[in-house]
Structure formats: C-alpha cells, structure tokens
Scaffold this motif. Structure first.
Motif, PDB file in Angstrom:
ATOM      1  N   GLY A  60      56.533  60.793 179.620  1.00  0.00           N
ATOM      2  CA  GLY A  60      55.903  61.373 180.982  1.00  0.00           C
ATOM      3  C   GLY A  60      57.176  62.288 181.589  1.00  0.00           C
ATOM      4  O   GLY A  60      56.866  62.653 182.429  1.00  0.00           O
ATOM      5  N   GLN A  61      58.428  61.992 180.753  1.00  0.00           N
ATOM      6  CA  GLN A  61      59.615  62.642 181.616  1.00  0.00           C
ATOM      7  C   GLN A  61      60.158  63.774 180.841  1.00  0.00           C
ATOM      8  O   GLN A  61      61.247  64.301 180.997  1.00  0.00           O
ATOM      9  N   ARG A  62      59.357  64.395 179.778  1.00  0.00           N
ATOM     10  CA  ARG A  62      59.677  65.383 178.892  1.00  0.00           C
ATOM     11  C   ARG A  62      58.820  66.512 179.143  1.00  0.00           C
ATOM     12  O   ARG A  62      57.716  66.697 178.875  1.00  0.00           O
ATOM     13  N   HIS A  63      59.158  67.550 179.819  1.00  0.00           N
ATOM     14  CA  HIS A  63      58.559  68.697 180.375  1.00  0.00           C
ATOM     15  C   HIS A  63      58.901  69.812 179.514  1.00  0.00           C
ATOM     16  O   HIS A  63      60.230  70.328 179.302  1.00  0.00           O
ATOM     17  N   GLN A  64      57.747  70.791 178.999  1.00  0.00           N
ATOM     18  CA  GLN A  64      57.856  72.019 178.657  1.00  0.00           C
ATOM     19  C   GLN A  64      57.226  72.907 179.107  1.00  0.00           C
ATOM     20  O   GLN A  64      56.005  72.765 179.526  1.00  0.00           O
ATOM     21  N   ILE A  65      57.767  74.085 179.397  1.00  0.00           N
ATOM     22  CA  ILE A  65      56.963  75.284 179.968  1.00  0.00           C
ATOM     23  C   ILE A  65      57.234  76.619 178.958  1.00  0.00           C
ATOM     24  O   ILE A  65      58.213  76.656 178.459  1.00  0.00           O
ATOM     25  N   SER A  66      55.942  77.266 178.785  1.00  0.00           N
ATOM     26  CA  SER A  66      56.036  78.131 177.898  1.00  0.00           C
ATOM     27  C   SER A  66      55.477  79.531 178.597  1.00  0.00           C
ATOM     28  O   SER A  66      54.640  79.431 179.363  1.00  0.00           O
ATOM     29  N   PHE A  67      56.330  80.540 178.213  1.00  0.00           N
ATOM     30  CA  PHE A  67      55.845  81.996 178.726  1.00  0.00           C
ATOM     31  C   PHE A  67      56.585  82.731 177.752  1.00  0.00           C
ATOM     32  O   PHE A  67      57.348  82.458 176.953  1.00  0.00           O
ATOM     33  N   ASP A  68      56.085  84.042 177.756  1.00  0.00           N
ATOM     34  CA  ASP A  68      56.650  85.102 176.834  1.00  0.00           C
ATOM     35  C   ASP A  68      57.431  86.269 177.491  1.00  0.00           C
ATOM     36  O   ASP A  68      56.766  87.250 178.105  1.00  0.00           O
TER      37      ASP A  68
END
Lengths: 226, 226
Positions: A60-68
């Motif tokens: 629960g403490q591994r975050h990923q955000i995707s954008f281009d």
C-alpha cells in the motif's frame, strides 16, 4: 513509537535508490512514488520495482502515477530527438532536460504527502556530477518547499514541507560510497537515458558517462554492466 | 506582429472560461491546458471542449494531460467520499479540496509554457468567493512563479514566469459581469462538484451555491440551469 512517514521520489536510477536507503536509515516509514511519464527508457520502471522490492516497501506504500509528456515533447527523453553522446560540463542545459519535470514530480509528491500525513519528501537531485538541469539546483528545491507549503493545508496548519535532497552536494562517487555503506544493490539500478533493446546501458550518454566515471574513481566495475 | 503565446488552464468552469476570454482580450495567442485527473465530474471536460471550440483555439494548441489522483484520493472529488452540501465561509478547508491540485496543474502549465516558448500562464483562481482552498491564494501563486522560474531554463535565460490570476480579487458576480462584457457564453460552462446523471448541476454543493448566489446578485438566471 510509530515512525514518521516520508515520500521518496524513485526513478530506478542510482541516485534515487541511494536516497531511498538514506530515508530508511534516517528512520522514516517510506512511501515511494514513481512515474510513467512517456519516457523512452521504460526499463527504469522495472529497475524501480526491483529497488522497491529489495527495500521491503509494503504494497500500500508503493505509488505510481502515469501521464504522457509526449503530449508536447520538448526533450530527447519525451520526443523523437536522438539522445546525444555525453557532453559534460559545457555549461549548457542539454536536450535530455525535460521541461519542468522535477516541478511536476515534486508536486505529485506534495499531493501524496499531504494526503497520507507526511511532511517530508526525499528527492535524489544532485548539483555536482549532474547534467546542468535547472530543476536539480538547491535554489529550486528551497523555493519548491515554500510553494508546496503555501499551496496545501500546511500553511493553515502551521507546518512546512521539508524537502530533503541528501545527495545535493555529493559527487557521484561519494553517492555510491554512501549507498554501499547502506547496502544498496547497484546491480539492479538503471541510469542510462538511451538503453539498448535488451535494456542494457548505452555507455555513451551523459548519465552513463557520469556513472562510469564515478565507479572508475572508486576503482570498481559498475555492477549493472554485464 | 506575431502574438505572444500564453498557456491558459481550463477546467470547463465559469472562472477559467472567463480567464480564457481575458487572455484573448489581452492579445495572447492562447494554448489551453485541461486535465483528466480522475475527478468525479467528467462532464466538466465536455464543457471545456465546448468553451475551447467557441474560443476558436486551433487544434495544435489544445492540450490535455491525463493522470489519476484516485491513486491516493484524499478528496471528495477523487475518492469515495460524498460531496457535502454547501458550507461557505466557515473558515475550514472543505473535503472537496484536492491536495496540491493547483500546484500539479501549474507545474504542467510551466512545462508546456517552457516547451512552446510562452512566459505567461493564466489561472482562474479567486480568493473572494471561493471555497477556502489554500492553492487559490495570492501568496501561493507568487511563490509558484518563482519556483517555476528557478526550476526551468527561465533562470538561465534571465526571464521570469508571469502567472496571471486576473480573477483573484473579483467577486463571483464581478467575474460574470466581466465575462459577459467579453462575450463568454456561460450556458456551456460547468461548475458543479457533484453533477446528476444527466450532467446537470446538483445546486447544493459549494460551487453551485457560489455560482447561483452570483447570478442572483446580478438579477440573472444561470443560463446553464435548464
């Protein structure tokens, strides 16, 4: 006593892997934040995952955000522009610079920190052995701290963001030395801007040049180079 | 003479539609930037498209970036938290506040601006008739200007970002009056935090309350309410 939380920006490279080890050594309960931003070197996300696994960060403490960022490009890392061979220390901001990238990354880090109740953010920027990117310099980091404080509940709750850049004044060799002391496994880190088909480093770009020079100074072979 | 470029942040709401009209009236060649960030009110993106069409923004100058802030939530707009009925002027930051949202939005705007060669960014923040969000206040905007300057080539090229918030000290009624003078069509704008299934406004949330109060002060009916 419950550990304080910190957000660590993680790219999969040598610097941020070291930064993560420092944050843990300094006693924080670490949340990692990685980005899929349209970069040409997807292999760094695999490296980030391996680093996170090794550091034992809970699910629960591994975050990923995707954008281009290829929406507008503007860099050899996010547009169809060739990555040049190393041109270190020529005083110019190179074409691998991604416009405002660290401002964007730190903004998401501040958003995550505010949401989970962390006041501390770690970022692996460095202004000695670096490519001359403006968003790696101390003045930027200091300014961002204030902006993040004023742009969140921090300002109303009377606390300030603490953006830590523990590698800021270290040479690349000193960073590696520090990381080795903390048990960082550099064989799983990835620094190249322009990896080959099989994911191995080009050994020609700025980032490879800085890394190879540093391992050389320590009389070592880079463990990520087969 | 070729017009100078500016980036305008556009949400599809009343404020940013007015801001866009002001940027055009001030003589800029406008690039719009909208976000799909996991907000519950997707209908605002349709509104943004209609506003952009009406403003005649060329195809290559309409930018959109997508990312998902539901990764960590933290707001009634990005998590499974009910949007409350209006609670204006109670001095608290409401649950519709999205952590560091404007810091993120402005960071992307700075990245776009740097890439296209714009020095000016328009943002429709307002600190009179607003919900108390910290990232709508003048001190934050000023601080961001400096951070963006220090975190981009601006600092090396000796120019500074100009982040304009022309609505900052206007009441909502004054914003609408200004927009009407500039020909803004408010019937296509969308302000509600919690729209109904058919996209129509709830008329109960903070944002609806501010908007209805303002049209009332002008002795008008909101043209977006059927």
């Amino acid at each position: 006593m419950k550990k304080e939380k910190a957000v660590v920006l993680l790219s999969g490279g040598l610097d941020s892997a070291t930064c993560l080890a420092i944050a843990q050594a300094e006693g924080f309960d670490v949340h990692t934040l990685t980005f899929q931003y349209g970069q040409r070197h997807q292999v760094e996300l695999d490296a980030a995952k391996n680093i996170i696994d090794r550091a034992g960060i809970p699910a629960g403490q591994r975050h990923q955000i995707s954008f281009d960022l290829r929406e507008w490009g503007g860099s050899a890392l996010t547009a169809d522009i060739d990555v040049p061979d190393a041109e270190l220390d020529n005083g110019k901001v190179p074409i691998t610079y991604v416009p405002a990238r660290n401002t964007i990354f730190l903004s998401f880090a501040a958003a995550l920190a505010e949401t989970i109740g962390a006041k501390t953010i770690y970022v692996g920027v460095n202004s000695l052995d670096y490519s001359g990117y403006p968003d790696c310099r101390p003045a930027f980091i200091k300014s961002f701290e204030l902006t993040a404080t004023l742009g969140t509940k921090a300002v109303d709750e009377n606390w300030t963001f603490d953006v830590r850049a523990p590698l800021q004044y270290l040479t690349k060799a000193e960073i590696i030395k520090k990381g080795l002391e903390l048990g960082v496994d550099y064989s799983i880190t990835h620094s190249c801007y322009n990896p080959k088909e099989d994911g191995s480093p080009c050994l020609k770009c700025d980032s490879c040049a800085l890394r190879q020079r540093a391992f050389g100074e320590l009389g070592m072979k880079d463990p990520a180079v087969k």
